[in-house]
Design a protein around this motif. Structure first.
Motif, short mmCIF file in Angstrom:
data_model
loop_
_atom_site.label_atom_id
_atom_site.label_comp_id
_atom_site.label_asym_id
_atom_site.label_seq_id
_atom_site.Cartn_x
_atom_site.Cartn_y
_atom_site.Cartn_z
N TRP A 183 -17.95 24.61 1.81
CA TRP A 183 -17.09 23.61 1.19
C TRP A 183 -16.71 22.53 2.20
O TRP A 183 -16.52 21.36 1.83
CB TRP A 183 -15.85 24.27 0.63
N ARG B 142 -19.25 19.78 2.02
CA ARG B 142 -19.61 19.40 0.66
C ARG B 142 -20.05 17.95 0.55
O ARG B 142 -21.00 17.65 -0.19
CB ARG B 142 -18.45 19.69 -0.30
N ILE C 36 -23.55 17.67 1.96
CA ILE C 36 -24.52 18.28 1.05
C ILE C 36 -24.76 17.36 -0.15
O ILE C 36 -25.89 17.16 -0.59
CB ILE C 36 -24.03 19.67 0.60
N ALA C 37 -23.69 16.76 -0.67
CA ALA C 37 -23.81 15.89 -1.83
C ALA C 37 -24.59 14.62 -1.53
O ALA C 37 -25.41 14.17 -2.33
CB ALA C 37 -22.42 15.54 -2.35
N ALA D 21 -28.54 26.97 -4.01
CA ALA D 21 -27.74 25.77 -4.26
C ALA D 21 -28.52 24.79 -5.12
O ALA D 21 -27.99 24.23 -6.10
CB ALA D 21 -27.32 25.12 -2.94
N PHE E 22 -22.17 28.73 -6.43
CA PHE E 22 -22.58 27.33 -6.59
C PHE E 22 -22.46 26.88 -8.04
O PHE E 22 -22.12 25.73 -8.32
CB PHE E 22 -24.01 27.13 -6.08
N ASP F 94 -18.09 20.28 -6.82
CA ASP F 94 -17.67 20.00 -5.44
C ASP F 94 -18.83 19.56 -4.56
O ASP F 94 -18.62 18.93 -3.52
CB ASP F 94 -17.02 21.24 -4.82
N PHE F 95 -20.04 19.92 -4.97
CA PHE F 95 -21.21 19.65 -4.13
C PHE F 95 -22.11 18.56 -4.70
O PHE F 95 -23.23 18.35 -4.23
CB PHE F 95 -22.03 20.94 -3.94
#
Length: 312
Positions: free
Chosen positions: A168, A171, A174-175, A233, A303, A309-310
């Motif tokens: 997290w 995040r 990752i996004a 993910a 996930f 959140d991601f």
């Protein structure tokens, strides 16, 4: 069988639990779960913290009595706070500027306070982590626990695997980049758990009369590696997610600049990932399922549950 539940149900009990480390996620989550039992099993939940932050504010808002304590305050001050509770749950105070060998005072103070119940939260294979400076204090804390547990009516040592919730913190990266970038061997095996499962299990141990005290090794339900985590993910985020092993200094800079973590927390994460790369977090047990009374959450489910959140 003497249990934590029997302590809390005693006519002479304060019916209070105290949790340390509440300015970091693990302690915060345990205290938040304990507050769900306030009024039924507890009259009071004490949340000990080092640095006031949003998590501490949230606990105050939900009815916790918050206490600021530091390693430097010493055994007397810590014992005074502990003496208010029947059960003390020691989550390592990693945010403390004096996190180190003296952090074991958070354990030894339980004897001075004459608490009846003690839980120490540690890490899987903590006794093998002595060459990692930010994890080394866990060895001293476990030694302090073993030194005093015979003088505590009910005591448990709860060792946890890596929390997948750590992702997290990354995040936004990752996004935006569609990559999980960490300084860990992408093929090293570990059994990640979800933080809410760990806190639910621990709090259930405190209130369920059928759960004995003892040593528990809490891990997720399956062995994975970070390359597989990235695949899971991707399957739940409907995006291509890759795993990219980076230099530790690059992760540390990201956590300092973008996430604003303290140096101790950053070092703790870095040493934990080094332990993982060295094969020291590969243990997989059924203890978490035993304490929860159900199958723990999988990484895929994590996930799926936290997909927003991601995502960008």
């Amino acid at each position: 069988m003497v249990t934590f539940s029997s302590l809390l149900e005693s006519p002479t009990a304060y019916k209070a639990v105290l949790v340390t480390g509440c300015d970091m996620y693990a302690g915060y989550q345990i205290a938040l779960d304990a507050l769900q039992h306030k009024g039924k099993h507890y009259k009071c939940v004490y949340a000990v913290y080092y640095k006031e932050n949003d998590m501490v504010h949230h606990l105050k808002k939900h009815g916790a009595d918050c206490i600021k304590l530091a390693v430097a305050d010493g055994a007397d001050a810590i014992a005074k706070a502990y003496s208010k509770a029947d059960v003390v749950v020691v989550v390592p105070p990693v945010s403390d500027d004096h996190w180190g060998k003296d952090s074991c005072v958070f354990v030894s103070a339980a004897e001075k306070a004459k608490v009846k119940g003690l839980v120490l939260c540690s890490k899987i294979n903590a006794d093998q982590l002595g060459n990692l400076p930010m994890l080394q204090p866990l060895i001293q804390m476990e030694q302090a626990y073993h030194d005093i547990k015979g003088k505590i009516k009910v005591a448990s040592l709860v060792r946890c695997s890596l929390h997948i919730d750590m992702l997290w913190l990354f995040r936004d990266q990752i996004a935006s980049d569609r990559k999980i970038c960490l300084p860990a061997n992408g093929q090293a095996k570990f059994a990640p758990l979800v933080g809410s499962d760990a806190s639910h299990a621990l709090c259930r141990m405190l209130v369920d009369p059928n759960i004995p005290a003892g040593t528990y090794q809490l891990t997720g339900p399956e062995q994975l590696d970070f390359e597989t985590v990235a695949q899971h993910a991707a399957s739940k985020l409907d995006e291509e997610i890759a795993y990219n092993q980076i230099e530790r200094k690059d992760m540390e800079q990201f956590l300092k600049d973008k996430v604003k973590l303290c140096d101790n927390h950053i070092g703790y994460i870095g040493d934990t990932l080094e332990a993982l790369s060295n094969g020291l977090l590969d243990k997989c047990t059924s203890d978490l399922e035993q304490l929860l009374g159900k199958q723990p959450m999988s990484v895929k489910k994590y996930f799926e549950k936290n997909a927003n959140d991601f995502k960008p």
